[in-house]
Design a protein around this motif. Structure first.
Motif, PDB file in Angstrom:
ATOM      1  N   ASP A  31       0.683  -1.031  -0.011  1.00  0.00           N
ATOM      2  CA  ASP A  31       0.208  -0.191  -0.123  1.00  0.00           C
ATOM      3  C   ASP A  31       1.017   1.494   0.424  1.00  0.00           C
ATOM      4  OD1 ASP A  31      -2.377   1.680  -0.218  1.00  0.00           O
ATOM      5  OD2 ASP A  31      -1.948   1.982   2.142  1.00  0.00           O
ATOM      6  N   PHE A  39      -3.078   0.431   5.005  1.00  0.00           N
ATOM      7  CA  PHE A  39      -3.879  -0.656   5.030  1.00  0.00           C
ATOM      8  C   PHE A  39      -3.393  -1.923   5.286  1.00  0.00           C
ATOM      9  CE2 PHE A  39      -5.364  -4.369   1.640  1.00  0.00           C
ATOM     10  CZ  PHE A  39      -6.005  -4.181   2.130  1.00  0.00           C
ATOM     11  N   ALA A 193      -3.146  -3.050  -3.928  1.00  0.00           N
ATOM     12  CA  ALA A 193      -2.493  -4.327  -2.380  1.00  0.00           C
ATOM     13  C   ALA A 193      -4.066  -4.413  -1.811  1.00  0.00           C
ATOM     14  CB  ALA A 193      -2.158  -2.408  -1.336  1.00  0.00           C
TER      15      ALA A 193
END
Length: 217
Positions: A31, A39, A193
């Protein structure tokens, strides 16, 4: 004692929980390439609460159980991940309210409802470089594998393979939603992600399921 259907749901949620905890750094690093890097941390903190409170969740029926998980996730995960993942669990829960067993059709309805919830909550769709780019094709595969009469372990394995292929396919895409969208063309060249998280979750579930349920018969 829970029914086999309920036990399967618990198994899946427990696998998701442990995957998010085990991959906190990997998800965060991914991320951080084009996002704010929170994240992995956000998912881990939310599912950490799920793990710690596992025995306390209401198991009256599958819908109630998943709803409690959804509330926990929404209230504990920060940023956009909480509302997105919480909505997914909540919409899935709504499809099986009062049920203690699931059919293949129920599973597909739950996944489709989760997808629609994510689309509405995130104002996103397939092609925007989000977790939907892995979740939607994965769900299509689940539906096709169920229709083909495949055993559960094979269905999960098929889903994992599709999720991984789809997640990898987000690498050349331009992000159109989320914080990554603000980076413009810099978002090209790395996988999303959220999509990777879907793939990793599916892969771990497939590996665990293979040892729990026979792949033939």
């Amino acid at each position: 004692m829970t029914t086999p259907g309920f036990a399967d749901v618990e198994f899946v949620v427990r696998s998701i929980t442990r995957t998010c905890l085990a991959n906190e750094k990997e998800f965060g690093d991914l991320d951080a390439v084009v996002g704010d890097g929170d994240f992995g941390y956000s998912l881990a903190r939310g599912f950490e609460i799920v793990e710690n409170g596992w025995d306390s969740f209401d198991r009256t029926d599958i819908g109630t159980f998943l709803q409690k998980i959804a509330v926990t996730i929404t209230s504990r995960i920060g940023g956009t991940s909480g509302p997105i993942w919480g909505t997914a669990f909540l919409r899935a829960a709504g499809q099986v309210k009062g049920q203690t067993e699931l059919s293949g059709a129920d599973v597909v309805r739950m996944l489709r409802a989760a997808i629609e919830g994510i689309k509405q909550r995130g104002a996103s769709d397939v092609g925007d470089k989000t977790l939907l780019d892995a979740l939607v094709p994965m769900t299509d595969t689940v539906e096709a594998s169920i229709a083909a009469g495949k055993p559960p372990a094979e269905i999960v394995a098929d889903a994992a393979a599709t999720a991984r292929e789809a997640a990898d396919a987000t690498t050349p895409m331009l992000a159109r939603r989320g914080r990554a969208a603000y980076t413009g063309e810099r978002s090209i060249g790395s996988p999303d992600a959220g999509a990777v998280a879907v793939a990793v979750i599916a892969e771990r579930l497939a590996a665990e399921w293979a040892t729990r349920v026979p792949t033939a018969g």
